[in-house]
Design a protein around this motif. Structure first.
Motif, PDB file in Angstrom:
ATOM      1  N   PRO A 189      -2.880  22.270   9.527  1.00  0.00           N
ATOM      2  CA  PRO A 189      -2.632  22.992  10.788  1.00  0.00           C
ATOM      3  C   PRO A 189      -2.620  22.104  12.036  1.00  0.00           C
ATOM      4  CG  PRO A 189      -4.521  23.924   9.623  1.00  0.00           C
ATOM      5  CD  PRO A 189      -4.038  22.781   8.821  1.00  0.00           C
ATOM      6  N   THR A 190      -3.428  21.047  12.067  1.00  0.00           N
ATOM      7  CA  THR A 190      -3.454  20.190  13.262  1.00  0.00           C
ATOM      8  C   THR A 190      -2.869  18.801  13.027  1.00  0.00           C
ATOM      9  OG1 THR A 190      -5.711  19.510  12.745  1.00  0.00           O
ATOM     10  CG2 THR A 190      -5.448  21.356  14.273  1.00  0.00           C
ATOM     11  N   LEU A 191      -2.907  18.309  11.799  1.00  0.00           N
ATOM     12  CA  LEU A 191      -2.415  16.951  11.521  1.00  0.00           C
ATOM     13  C   LEU A 191      -0.971  16.919  11.036  1.00  0.00           C
ATOM     14  CD1 LEU A 191      -5.581  15.476   9.773  1.00  0.00           C
ATOM     15  CD2 LEU A 191      -4.856  15.180  12.149  1.00  0.00           C
ATOM     16  N   GLY A 192      -0.409  18.058  10.713  1.00  0.00           N
ATOM     17  CA  GLY A 192       0.983  18.116  10.276  1.00  0.00           C
ATOM     18  C   GLY A 192       1.138  17.813   8.799  1.00  0.00           C
ATOM     19  N   ILE A 193       2.294  17.277   8.437  1.00  0.00           N
ATOM     20  CA  ILE A 193       2.589  16.981   7.044  1.00  0.00           C
ATOM     21  C   ILE A 193       1.772  15.771   6.601  1.00  0.00           C
ATOM     22  CG2 ILE A 193       4.369  16.295   5.393  1.00  0.00           C
ATOM     23  CD1 ILE A 193       6.365  17.845   7.069  1.00  0.00           C
ATOM     24  N   MET A 194       1.135  15.923   5.440  1.00  0.00           N
ATOM     25  CA  MET A 194       0.313  14.854   4.878  1.00  0.00           C
ATOM     26  C   MET A 194       0.769  14.606   3.441  1.00  0.00           C
ATOM     27  SD  MET A 194      -3.392  15.979   6.348  1.00  0.00           S
ATOM     28  CE  MET A 194      -4.119  14.355   6.225  1.00  0.00           C
ATOM     29  N   TYR A 195       0.751  13.319   3.031  1.00  0.00           N
ATOM     30  CA  TYR A 195       1.244  12.928   1.723  1.00  0.00           C
ATOM     31  C   TYR A 195       0.109  12.415   0.848  1.00  0.00           C
ATOM     32  CZ  TYR A 195       5.628  13.195   4.213  1.00  0.00           C
ATOM     33  OH  TYR A 195       6.675  13.641   4.954  1.00  0.00           O
ATOM     34  N   GLN A 196       0.227  12.689  -0.442  1.00  0.00           N
ATOM     35  CA  GLN A 196      -0.801  12.252  -1.384  1.00  0.00           C
ATOM     36  C   GLN A 196      -0.789  10.727  -1.491  1.00  0.00           C
ATOM     37  OE1 GLN A 196      -0.665  14.116  -5.228  1.00  0.00           O
ATOM     38  NE2 GLN A 196      -2.088  12.651  -6.120  1.00  0.00           N
ATOM     39  N   TYR A 197      -2.002  10.155  -1.474  1.00  0.00           N
ATOM     40  CA  TYR A 197      -2.166   8.707  -1.604  1.00  0.00           C
ATOM     41  C   TYR A 197      -3.021   8.429  -2.833  1.00  0.00           C
ATOM     42  CZ  TYR A 197      -3.490   3.923  -0.635  1.00  0.00           C
ATOM     43  OH  TYR A 197      -3.703   2.561  -0.746  1.00  0.00           O
ATOM     44  N   ASN A 198      -2.528   7.586  -3.745  1.00  0.00           N
ATOM     45  CA  ASN A 198      -3.217   7.317  -4.999  1.00  0.00           C
ATOM     46  C   ASN A 198      -3.818   5.932  -5.093  1.00  0.00           C
ATOM     47  OD1 ASN A 198      -2.559   9.869  -6.025  1.00  0.00           O
ATOM     48  ND2 ASN A 198      -0.583   9.144  -6.735  1.00  0.00           N
ATOM     49  N   GLY A 199      -3.720   5.146  -4.047  1.00  0.00           N
ATOM     50  CA  GLY A 199      -4.220   3.766  -4.087  1.00  0.00           C
ATOM     51  C   GLY A 199      -5.678   3.654  -3.684  1.00  0.00           C
ATOM     52  N   LYS A 200      -6.129   2.420  -3.580  1.00  0.00           N
ATOM     53  CA  LYS A 200      -7.507   2.151  -3.187  1.00  0.00           C
ATOM     54  C   LYS A 200      -7.643   2.371  -1.685  1.00  0.00           C
ATOM     55  CE  LYS A 200      -8.475  -1.062  -6.846  1.00  0.00           C
ATOM     56  NZ  LYS A 200      -9.135  -2.295  -7.216  1.00  0.00           N
ATOM     57  N   PHE A 201      -8.817   2.877  -1.288  1.00  0.00           N
ATOM     58  CA  PHE A 201      -9.044   3.162   0.119  1.00  0.00           C
ATOM     59  C   PHE A 201     -10.524   3.080   0.446  1.00  0.00           C
ATOM     60  CE2 PHE A 201      -9.446   7.167  -2.057  1.00  0.00           C
ATOM     61  CZ  PHE A 201     -10.501   7.793  -1.437  1.00  0.00           C
ATOM     62  N   SER A 202     -10.783   2.934   1.722  1.00  0.00           N
ATOM     63  CA  SER A 202     -12.132   3.004   2.274  1.00  0.00           C
ATOM     64  C   SER A 202     -12.064   4.077   3.346  1.00  0.00           C
ATOM     65  CB  SER A 202     -12.508   1.661   2.882  1.00  0.00           C
ATOM     66  OG  SER A 202     -13.731   1.759   3.558  1.00  0.00           O
ATOM     67  N   ARG A 203     -12.968   5.065   3.270  1.00  0.00           N
ATOM     68  CA  ARG A 203     -12.875   6.190   4.198  1.00  0.00           C
ATOM     69  C   ARG A 203     -14.191   6.386   4.929  1.00  0.00           C
ATOM     70  NH1 ARG A 203     -13.043  11.886   4.689  1.00  0.00           N
ATOM     71  NH2 ARG A 203     -11.235  12.648   5.824  1.00  0.00           N
ATOM     72  N   SER A 204     -14.122   6.401   6.246  1.00  0.00           N
ATOM     73  CA  SER A 204     -15.305   6.685   7.071  1.00  0.00           C
ATOM     74  C   SER A 204     -15.181   8.104   7.614  1.00  0.00           C
ATOM     75  CB  SER A 204     -15.427   5.689   8.213  1.00  0.00           C
ATOM     76  OG  SER A 204     -14.349   5.831   9.105  1.00  0.00           O
ATOM     77  N   ASN A 205     -16.282   8.685   7.990  1.00  0.00           N
ATOM     78  CA  ASN A 205     -16.286  10.062   8.513  1.00  0.00           C
ATOM     79  C   ASN A 205     -16.115  10.133  10.019  1.00  0.00           C
ATOM     80  OD1 ASN A 205     -16.596  11.226   6.010  1.00  0.00           O
ATOM     81  ND2 ASN A 205     -18.807  11.016   6.047  1.00  0.00           N
ATOM     82  N   LEU A 265       0.823  -1.208   0.000  1.00  0.00           N
ATOM     83  CA  LEU A 265       0.000   0.000   0.000  1.00  0.00           C
ATOM     84  C   LEU A 265       0.857   1.258   0.000  1.00  0.00           C
ATOM     85  CD1 LEU A 265      -2.750  -1.061   2.547  1.00  0.00           C
ATOM     86  CD2 LEU A 265      -3.010  -0.812   0.076  1.00  0.00           C
ATOM     87  N   ALA A 266       1.993   1.207   0.678  1.00  0.00           N
ATOM     88  CA  ALA A 266       2.869   2.370   0.779  1.00  0.00           C
ATOM     89  C   ALA A 266       3.473   2.765  -0.572  1.00  0.00           C
ATOM     90  CB  ALA A 266       3.975   2.112   1.792  1.00  0.00           C
ATOM     91  N   GLU A 267       3.472   1.847  -1.520  1.00  0.00           N
ATOM     92  CA  GLU A 267       3.990   2.165  -2.856  1.00  0.00           C
ATOM     93  C   GLU A 267       3.121   3.191  -3.570  1.00  0.00           C
ATOM     94  OE1 GLU A 267       4.363  -1.554  -4.878  1.00  0.00           O
ATOM     95  OE2 GLU A 267       6.103  -2.165  -3.707  1.00  0.00           O
ATOM     96  N   GLU A 268       1.893   3.382  -3.117  1.00  0.00           N
ATOM     97  CA  GLU A 268       0.956   4.324  -3.733  1.00  0.00           C
ATOM     98  C   GLU A 268       1.075   5.741  -3.160  1.00  0.00           C
ATOM     99  OE1 GLU A 268      -0.877   3.572  -6.327  1.00  0.00           O
ATOM    100  OE2 GLU A 268      -0.225   1.486  -6.281  1.00  0.00           O
ATOM    101  N   ILE A 269       1.973   5.955  -2.207  1.00  0.00           N
ATOM    102  CA  ILE A 269       2.171   7.276  -1.599  1.00  0.00           C
ATOM    103  C   ILE A 269       3.097   8.107  -2.480  1.00  0.00           C
ATOM    104  CG2 ILE A 269       3.085   8.524   0.396  1.00  0.00           C
ATOM    105  CD1 ILE A 269       2.399   5.988   2.036  1.00  0.00           C
ATOM    106  N   GLN A 270       2.699   9.340  -2.739  1.00  0.00           N
ATOM    107  CA  GLN A 270       3.515  10.278  -3.502  1.00  0.00           C
ATOM    108  C   GLN A 270       4.185  11.226  -2.506  1.00  0.00           C
ATOM    109  OE1 GLN A 270       3.849  10.135  -6.916  1.00  0.00           O
ATOM    110  NE2 GLN A 270       2.682   8.253  -6.661  1.00  0.00           N
TER     111      GLN A 270
END
Length: 63
Positions: free
Chosen positions: A46-62, A33-38
């Motif tokens: 502002p609160t979560l810090g540095i975030m990286y683009q992810y191009n793979g498949k995902f499931s996201r809940s709110n 899965l980490a191979e899909e991180i750009q």
């Protein structure tokens, strides 16, 4: 078999249709899965810090 990463609002953000994940979530992902991180495309939240683009498949809940 196609794997996907489970995301939520505390470890990811969707901005203009692009998914960004926290650095901690990046380290928790399996190698496949980490191979899909750009790493070259990132944002600073502002609160979560540095975030990286992810191009793979995902499931996201709110939650």
């Amino acid at each position: 078999m196609s794997k996907k990463v489970n995301l939520n609002s505390s470890n990811s953000k969707v901005i203009n249709g692009t998914v960004f994940v926290t650095a901690l979530k990046c380290h928790e992902m399996s190698k496949m899965l980490a191979e899909e991180i750009q790493h070259g495309n990132n944002i600073t939240h502002p609160t979560l810090g540095i975030m990286y683009q992810y191009n793979g498949k995902f499931s996201r809940s709110n939650s």
